[in-house]
Design a protein around this motif. Structure first.
Motif, PDB file in Angstrom:
ATOM      1  N   ALA A   1       0.839  -1.203   0.000  1.00  0.00           N
ATOM      2  CA  ALA A   1       0.000   0.000   0.000  1.00  0.00           C
ATOM      3  C   ALA A   1       0.875   1.255   0.000  1.00  0.00           C
ATOM      4  O   ALA A   1       0.598   2.224  -0.724  1.00  0.00           O
ATOM      5  CB  ALA A   1      -0.919  -0.008   1.222  1.00  0.00           C
ATOM      6  N   GLY A   2       1.913   1.214   0.775  1.00  0.00           N
ATOM      7  CA  GLY A   2       2.821   2.352   0.833  1.00  0.00           C
ATOM      8  C   GLY A   2       3.542   2.562  -0.490  1.00  0.00           C
ATOM      9  O   GLY A   2       3.671   3.701  -0.970  1.00  0.00           O
ATOM     10  N   LEU A   3       4.002   1.475  -1.076  1.00  0.00           N
ATOM     11  CA  LEU A   3       4.676   1.577  -2.368  1.00  0.00           C
ATOM     12  C   LEU A   3       3.724   2.137  -3.425  1.00  0.00           C
ATOM     13  O   LEU A   3       4.099   2.990  -4.240  1.00  0.00           O
ATOM     14  CB  LEU A   3       5.199   0.205  -2.814  1.00  0.00           C
ATOM     15  N   ALA A   4       2.461   1.679  -3.391  1.00  0.00           N
ATOM     16  CA  ALA A   4       1.473   2.133  -4.377  1.00  0.00           C
ATOM     17  C   ALA A   4       1.223   3.631  -4.226  1.00  0.00           C
ATOM     18  O   ALA A   4       1.152   4.362  -5.221  1.00  0.00           O
ATOM     19  CB  ALA A   4       0.177   1.352  -4.209  1.00  0.00           C
ATOM     20  N   LEU A   5       1.145   4.083  -2.977  1.00  0.00           N
ATOM     21  CA  LEU A   5       0.931   5.514  -2.731  1.00  0.00           C
ATOM     22  C   LEU A   5       2.049   6.345  -3.344  1.00  0.00           C
ATOM     23  O   LEU A   5       1.808   7.343  -4.032  1.00  0.00           O
ATOM     24  CB  LEU A   5       0.859   5.768  -1.217  1.00  0.00           C
ATOM     25  N   LEU A   6       3.301   5.909  -3.115  1.00  0.00           N
ATOM     26  CA  LEU A   6       4.438   6.661  -3.639  1.00  0.00           C
ATOM     27  C   LEU A   6       4.495   6.561  -5.166  1.00  0.00           C
ATOM     28  O   LEU A   6       4.776   7.551  -5.857  1.00  0.00           O
ATOM     29  CB  LEU A   6       5.732   6.152  -3.020  1.00  0.00           C
ATOM     30  N   GLN A   7       4.228   5.366  -5.685  1.00  0.00           N
ATOM     31  CA  GLN A   7       4.274   5.188  -7.139  1.00  0.00           C
ATOM     32  C   GLN A   7       3.232   6.069  -7.830  1.00  0.00           C
ATOM     33  O   GLN A   7       3.522   6.670  -8.868  1.00  0.00           O
ATOM     34  CB  GLN A   7       4.054   3.710  -7.497  1.00  0.00           C
ATOM     35  N   GLN A   8       2.034   6.132  -7.245  1.00  0.00           N
ATOM     36  CA  GLN A   8       0.978   6.966  -7.836  1.00  0.00           C
ATOM     37  C   GLN A   8       1.374   8.436  -7.843  1.00  0.00           C
ATOM     38  O   GLN A   8       0.920   9.206  -8.696  1.00  0.00           O
ATOM     39  CB  GLN A   8      -0.326   6.795  -7.053  1.00  0.00           C
ATOM     40  N   SER A   9       2.193   8.818  -6.912  1.00  0.00           N
ATOM     41  CA  SER A   9       2.628  10.217  -6.832  1.00  0.00           C
ATOM     42  C   SER A   9       3.869  10.471  -7.673  1.00  0.00           C
ATOM     43  O   SER A   9       4.414  11.572  -7.652  1.00  0.00           O
ATOM     44  CB  SER A   9       2.924  10.576  -5.369  1.00  0.00           C
ATOM     45  N   GLY A  10       4.336   9.430  -8.390  1.00  0.00           N
ATOM     46  CA  GLY A  10       5.495   9.612  -9.269  1.00  0.00           C
ATOM     47  C   GLY A  10       6.811   9.749  -8.524  1.00  0.00           C
ATOM     48  O   GLY A  10       7.787  10.275  -9.071  1.00  0.00           O
ATOM     49  N   VAL A  11       6.822   9.280  -7.282  1.00  0.00           N
ATOM     50  CA  VAL A  11       8.053   9.377  -6.491  1.00  0.00           C
ATOM     51  C   VAL A  11       9.106   8.408  -7.029  1.00  0.00           C
ATOM     52  O   VAL A  11       8.797   7.262  -7.346  1.00  0.00           O
ATOM     53  CB  VAL A  11       7.755   9.053  -5.006  1.00  0.00           C
ATOM     54  N   LYS A  12      10.333   8.873  -7.153  1.00  0.00           N
ATOM     55  CA  LYS A  12      11.456   7.988  -7.490  1.00  0.00           C
ATOM     56  C   LYS A  12      11.938   7.341  -6.196  1.00  0.00           C
ATOM     57  O   LYS A  12      12.220   8.040  -5.212  1.00  0.00           O
ATOM     58  CB  LYS A  12      12.599   8.788  -8.134  1.00  0.00           C
ATOM     59  N   MET A  13      12.040   6.035  -6.223  1.00  0.00           N
ATOM     60  CA  MET A  13      12.323   5.287  -4.993  1.00  0.00           C
ATOM     61  C   MET A  13      13.701   4.637  -5.039  1.00  0.00           C
ATOM     62  O   MET A  13      14.070   4.006  -6.029  1.00  0.00           O
ATOM     63  CB  MET A  13      11.243   4.238  -4.779  1.00  0.00           C
ATOM     64  N   ILE A  14      14.433   4.812  -3.964  1.00  0.00           N
ATOM     65  CA  ILE A  14      15.793   4.270  -3.841  1.00  0.00           C
ATOM     66  C   ILE A  14      15.804   3.267  -2.691  1.00  0.00           C
ATOM     67  O   ILE A  14      15.544   3.629  -1.546  1.00  0.00           O
ATOM     68  CB  ILE A  14      16.817   5.387  -3.556  1.00  0.00           C
ATOM     69  N   GLY A  15      16.094   2.007  -2.999  1.00  0.00           N
ATOM     70  CA  GLY A  15      16.192   0.985  -1.956  1.00  0.00           C
ATOM     71  C   GLY A  15      17.642   0.725  -1.590  1.00  0.00           C
ATOM     72  O   GLY A  15      18.551   1.035  -2.354  1.00  0.00           O
ATOM     73  N   THR A  16      17.864   0.146  -0.417  1.00  0.00           N
ATOM     74  CA  THR A  16      19.220  -0.139   0.055  1.00  0.00           C
ATOM     75  C   THR A  16      19.415  -1.644   0.208  1.00  0.00           C
ATOM     76  O   THR A  16      18.634  -2.305   0.895  1.00  0.00           O
ATOM     77  CB  THR A  16      19.480   0.534   1.423  1.00  0.00           C
ATOM     78  N   ALA A  17      20.475  -2.168  -0.446  1.00  0.00           N
ATOM     79  CA  ALA A  17      20.777  -3.596  -0.425  1.00  0.00           C
ATOM     80  C   ALA A  17      22.176  -3.831   0.112  1.00  0.00           C
ATOM     81  O   ALA A  17      23.097  -3.054  -0.171  1.00  0.00           O
ATOM     82  CB  ALA A  17      20.667  -4.186  -1.832  1.00  0.00           C
TER      83      ALA A  17
END
Lengths: 360, 360
Positions: free
Chosen positions: A142-158
């Protein structure tokens, strides 16, 4: 030197230099200075409540019109530890504080309030934050969908190839590959032990397995680290320790002095401060917790329990109970310099190495 | 690309690619193939007696007219462990072998013969060996004087800045900076714990502190690792895992298959095989020793005790009791290739990266 690439284009920045989010160290002033210099500042709001996060974002916006990232700790709060385990650790800590003459308020597990990243996500979209980076995992669907809908560029850490592959599958636009050299918390989020893969090994193996741009983290202190990371296949770098001694760093004087005096072997990985593994300089709190062999509480309970001592210790400029996070090359950090100058020095150092490229 | 530098000039080689000495893996054929390709092969004779060392040198000389290094383990043999400690470990090991159906001769501590590097030094000068590399420390002053009088170029191995500075003070002409990523034994020789400094952090900090050429070891698997190491300030590289799957590797089929299937998180540091810390793939012997919590004997006693099982296990192509040393990027190793082709691929990969140099 040609600095435009897939990463700078995606994030709308001039140079692929991302300042690592360092909660307690990174100020809005640091974020703004980095972004104003053409890099990407990262504002850490992990464990803040929505109001504090919004205030930090407002402050940063007042200092720069350039893009900056907001970093959140995207983990699910685990069930509370047993009261007896909490009490045992608190008793140990309080006796250690007392021996050092430091008065520290007692923490009450029953009334402890722990903030969730879920409260911050709406703030990010309301504030039109365009870039969000995650540590300790990623938000739920749900959180990812919210950010994706807002066009947010997402950076994950591995911290391993397996984590990187997972992050790409979950829609991350960029992946930070955090080498074992890095200071502060390991971003590890899969329950397969604690990967300690050095950047030299991690970066090419991650680059070979994911299609999105990769940012190298760990031991990037000068132009050498920038160029080496790029040669390994990274599209950018995320230095942290390089900013520890800057004018905009919130590190205490004692912490800065300890960093300046540190060597390659000064750091260790410890769970003593927060319950999660993090790399930093040895001090009284680590010694007390590790030597006691009392069970360390899971994150964020251990973190909440040591928080008042970190605050009190810092207020007295006493290094004994401050989490002095530092990477394995932190001794190369420059002091009495602005964070913007750090970005400029990284770029200039890289450009100096590259045009005259030869085996030295 | 310009490959001539201080290191290649000093050692009389074409390319600054030094094949890591891997006792039990590196054959004279591997050494010769690397040297014939313009790199520097390294013949490991650690723990051999003088006769075996001389035979290996003769064999190598018969296969190449190019310079090669001879690698020795330059440590003082510690006093014998207690018979009870030796017996406890042997009992554990024998029961583990039995459960796996492997017949392994018992080792008698009282008649155990341990070879000293001091017996090999005269062989090296008699054989006019021009380059000698050291692991686990360096020879005593008499040994160093002998080699210096013979004009031998000496390469020491450091795992920390402190060790590197010491090695330069003691007259080493070249220093290998061994990052924590590296497979096989850590070269650590100072009694300050076990430095686990990643190459990205170690190399620039060593380069900043010593005046002699530095060779980067750890996770150099292809052109990316070569160029990254050079950009960090190294004058050359010392890949090891990159040679594990070659035609000239003495690794067993089972060991090679395990390497080919390994990932970044497959390796661990263990003392189970030799008593010294080394990085490799997990197997039955490591599990048995570590889970038992029986005291591991000091090197080389633990090494001598596990040696017959390693030999028997290898003869049956059984991976259970073989020391499957591997670095954190060993999964990138290419197989069914000659060691000379590995050198050529490293050079070609580096040259491909460099002319078209841009941020990717």
């Amino acid at each position: 030197m040609h600095w435009k690439n897939n990463l700078t284009a995606l994030l709308g920045i001039q140079y692929p230099i991302i300042q690592a989010p360092m909660l307690g160290i990174t100020s809005p002033e640091m974020v703004a200075a980095v972004s104003n210099a053409g890099g990407l500042g990262s504002l850490p709001v992990g464990n803040m409540d929505a109001t504090a996060a919004r205030a930090a974002i407002h402050k940063t916006k007042s200092l720069t019109a350039q893009p900056f990232a907001v970093n959140i700790f995207a983990y699910d709060i685990p069930i509370s530890p047993e009261q007896t385990a909490f009490d045992a650790m608190q008793t140990l800590l309080q006796s250690t504080y007392s021996r050092s003459g430091l008065g520290v308020p007692v923490v009450d597990l029953k009334t402890l309030h722990l903030n969730s990243y879920k409260d911050i996500l709406p703030v990010l979209t309301e504030e039109n934050i365009g870039i969000v980076s995650f540590t300790f995992g990623i938000p739920d669907d749900a959180g990812l969908a919210l950010l994706q809908q807002s066009g947010v560029k997402m950076i994950g850490t591995a911290t391993s190839v397996e984590e990187a592959v997972y992050l790409e599958q979950k829609g991350m636009h960029v992946i930070v590959a955090q080498g074992a050299e890095a200071g502060g918390h390991r971003g590890t989020f899969m329950n397969n032990g604690l990967p300690q893969i050095g950047a030299m090994a991690l970066i090419p193996q991650v680059v070979d397995r994911v299609g999105v741009p990769v940012i190298a983290a760990g031991a990037v202190m000068d132009g050498r680290g920038v160029v080496a990371s790029l040669m390994l296949g990274a599209s950018g770098v995320q230095p942290g320790s390089a900013f520890l001694l800057t004018n905009e760093s919130m590190a205490s004087g004692a912490h800065k002095a300890a960093i300046a005096a540190s060597t390659d072997t000064s750091t260790r990985l410890t769970r003593a401060f927060s319950g999660r593994w993090a790399r930093g300089l040895y001090n009284t709190l680590i010694a007390a917790v590790e030597e006691s062999e009392i069970q360390i509480l899971p994150y964020p309970y251990q973190d909440a329990l040591t928080q008042p001592a970190r605050k009190a210790s810092k207020a007295q400029d006493n290094p004994s109970f401050v989490a002095m996070w530092a990477g394995q090359a932190a001794g190369l950090a420059k002091g009495q310099i602005s964070s913007g100058d750090v970005v400029r020095a990284l770029i200039a150092g890289a450009e100096e190495l590259l045009p005259s490229l030869k085996v030295n």
